[in-house]
Scaffold this active site. Structure first.
Site, short mmCIF file in Angstrom:
data_model
loop_
_atom_site.label_atom_id
_atom_site.label_comp_id
_atom_site.label_asym_id
_atom_site.label_seq_id
_atom_site.Cartn_x
_atom_site.Cartn_y
_atom_site.Cartn_z
N GLY A 25 29.26 21.46 51.87
CA GLY A 25 27.96 22.03 52.18
C GLY A 25 28.04 23.53 52.12
CB SER A 32 35.86 23.95 60.26
OG SER A 32 36.17 24.33 58.93
CB SER A 470 49.48 42.72 3.53
OG SER A 470 48.58 42.08 4.41
CB SER A 537 48.47 36.04 14.51
OG SER A 537 49.63 36.66 14.05
#
Length: 626
Positions: A25, A32, A470, A537
């Site tokens: 709730g 408690s 590359s 990446s």
């Protein structure tokens, strides 16, 4: 004497059924306090605890001789200081008729994930409402989660009735208001009880004189009658997720696990899923001896007539009614991670005793639990609830969550931190998963590689933009070509002209970019090629994902280690300048992170060596090629 008392206590309660329930709730609705009252009234508070409770109650300012029962449960110092529940507190108590384990769950929205944890094993939910405040936002949120998690036994405890003079009209107003919302989210039935956790009204067996207009059962009487899930599970087909193969010696081989549903007896025919192999139960072994039968909730070892292949993650099921297997699903996910969901990223998925890699696709929608609206979403943040498609690396055995929590509920675990980041419920497998099957082919990947006289490899170049990936990859491919090796170079820019032209540079798109490249690289290794890939990446998780796609020892991570300032000085394409000016968003190294490899197979430093030296060093490191 103490040992005798403990033994007598255990003997007194061992044959009673056990009910697990949660209290939930909004903040300060009295969860408690209610649990503390239940513990106190059931004589589960020891003398030293009672003395501490009395002292703490005086310290926090409770008036007169009244006890603050919440202090029995709010064990964390932070909870006592703030007067709220943060973590899930589990407590045990018993009555003459039944044993109980209750989970006191947090009311704050920021601790919704803790509430889900407490609800995941519960058979009943006690939803508290402060009679002064009525139905609140968090009441609706918790009610939705309770229903979502498959709890069908719901108690609406209208608490603090003493603060509204035990007015019947106020009680009826709250029940009517809650009933409208409950019907909208699919809660067909609930039991409403007016209570006062502080005063003890309608909590124990004695009816309260303060509510003569209420003629129903007290809370504890109702909880003693609630049907537990084990009883419902016993009526379903037999299912036992396999935990381990029990092989203490060469004369005994059994399959151990916890029966999730149904019952089993010697002579019954069972099916191993997903393999489909069948056998007959020879005996049911336990520590205390063989059983004539066993049912849901019992841990047993099944000895079969045949030497079937069955291992952890498989499911032993009724032969004539086995569960399904699939690798694509629709699921509802409650996100628990501090870091948002990364669509397409690989997470560990645990369901039953199965653990596989899974990825969540971009959510179909996020659910606003207050309005029940479906909201557009690209990801899920902490405590968000959404519906999304889920893909697993290999088929898993499952059932819809509404039929089986054991085979329909799952958790998602971050592969890097090992933290649980999500919990979910499977709805159904996607039809396309049922229509797609592996087509056997005659020529194997070994034969493809043999015809090329080489071992397939993936040389995965990673590094910042401008690091030289590359250029170095191209030089390595030239050398391999001179060695008569069959190669193919996948370059980051080139694939975005075709295969990945629909992807941008957001974090989700970068993940999908690498996933697609990984799948292509895998197909090329199946064809026997040496594949070179040159991609930034930036995330370790995606590089690990590709590594897991590729056969053992065939993935070689090459870190082109170039400092950011050096890469930015080169800036051949002018990208760093655009990023610094704010004209290029999500650029790695500027406003998007790069996670360098921690243990790459090869590291080349382009500050210390030329392109030719780097290429020669890589060739030397990967030799021999067969």
């Amino acid at each position: 004497m103490i040992a005798d008392d403990i033994e007598g206590y255990l003997a007194q309660h061992q044959d009673k059924t056990l009910l697990r329930f949660i209290t939930c709730g909004s903040v300060d609705d009295g969860k408690s306090t209610l649990i503390g009252r239940l513990l106190y009234d059931s004589k589960m508070v020891f003398e030293d605890q009672l003395a501490a409770l009395e002292a703490d109650s005086r310290r926090v300012g409770t008036q007169g001789q009244e006890l603050d029962f919440a202090l029995l449960v709010d064990g964390l110092s932070a909870e006592r200081e703030q007067g709220i529940t943060i973590d899930v507190a589990y407590r045990f108590f018993a009555t003459q008729r039944r044993k109980f384990i209750v989970a006191d769950t947090p009311g704050h929205e920021q601790y919704t994930r803790n509430m889900v944890t407490g609800a995941s094993t519960a058979d009943c939910a006690v939803i508290l409402i402060d009679a002064r405040k009525g139905v609140l936002k968090q009441t609706r949120r918790h009610s939705y989660l309770v229903h979502l998690l498959g709890i069908r036994n719901i108690v609406l405890a209208v608490n603090k009735m003493d603060l509204v003079d035990y007015t019947e009209d106020r009680f009826d107003e709250i029940v009517a208001d809650y009933g409208k919302f409950a019907a909208d989210i699919g809660i067909a039935d609930f039991t409403a009880i007016p209570i006062s956790g502080f005063r003890g009204d309608n909590i124990t067996a004695a009816p309260s004189d303060n509510t003569p207009w209420y003629r129903g059962a007290s809370l504890i009487e109702h909880l003693e009658e609630v049907q537990v899930s084990a009883a419902e599970a016993a009526e379903r087909p037999f299912r036992m997720p396999m935990q381990w193969v029990n092989r203490p010696n060469l004369d005994f081989r059994g399959f151990s696990g916890l029966i999730a549903s149904g019952s089993i007896a010697p002579g019954d025919t069972v099916r191993i899923v997903p393999s489909g192999k069948t056998s007959t139960v020879k005996s049911i072994a336990t520590f205390d001896g063989d059983l004539d039968s066993a049912q849901a909730g019992q841990s047993v070892t099944l000895v079969l007539d045949d030497e079937v292949d069955c291992s952890r993650g498989d499911v032993i099921a009724a032969a004539d009614d086995p569960p399904e297997s699939s690798d694509q699903f629709e699921a509802t996910i409650v996100w628990m991670g501090e870091e948002a969901l990364k669509p397409g990223r690989g997470y560990w998925l645990k369901i039953g005793t199965q653990t596989v890699t899974a990825s969540v696709q971009e959510p179909k929608y996020e659910i606003d639990v207050n309005t029940l609206d479906h909201l557009a979403a690209k990801t899920l943040q902490l405590n968000a609830i959404g519906v999304a498609e889920l893909r697993t690396e290999q088929p898993i055995t499952f059932e819809a969550y509404e039929d089986s929590k054991a085979l329909g509920g799952f958790i998602l675990i971050d592969k890097v931190t090992n933290a649980t980041v999500g919990a979910g419920m499977l709805h159904f497998s996607l039809r396309r998963a049922q229509n797609v099957h592996w087509q056997p082919t005659t020529i194997t990947r070994e034969e493809h590689a043999g015809m090329k006289n080489q071992q397939p490899r993936v040389l995965w170049f990673t590094g910042l933009s401008g690091s030289g990936k590359s250029t170095i990859a191209n030089a390595v491919e030239q050398r391999l070509n001179l060695m008569n090796r069959h190669t193919f170079l996948l370059d980051g820019d080139n694939v975005r002209h075709g295969l990945n032209r629909d992807l941008g540079f957001t974090e989700a798109d970068r993940i999908e970019n690498i996933r697609r490249v990984g799948e292509v690289a895998k197909l090329m290794t199946d064809a026997g090629l040496i594949v070179l890939t040159a991609f930034i990446s930036p995330f370790r998780a995606e590089r690990r994902m590709v590594r897991e796609m590729i056969a053992d020892a065939e993935f070689i991570e090459i870190f082109v280690d170039t400092p950011l300032e050096v890469a930015e000085q080169r800036d051949v394409k002018g990208l760093y300048r655009k990023a610094r000016e704010g004209n290029l968003k999500n650029f790695t190294g500027i406003d998007s992170p790069y996670e360098p490899p921690e243990e790459p197979e090869i590291r080349v430093n382009t500050v210390e060596m030329s392109v030719e030296e780097a290429a020669d060093a890589i060739i030397a490191a990967i030799l021999p090629l067969k």
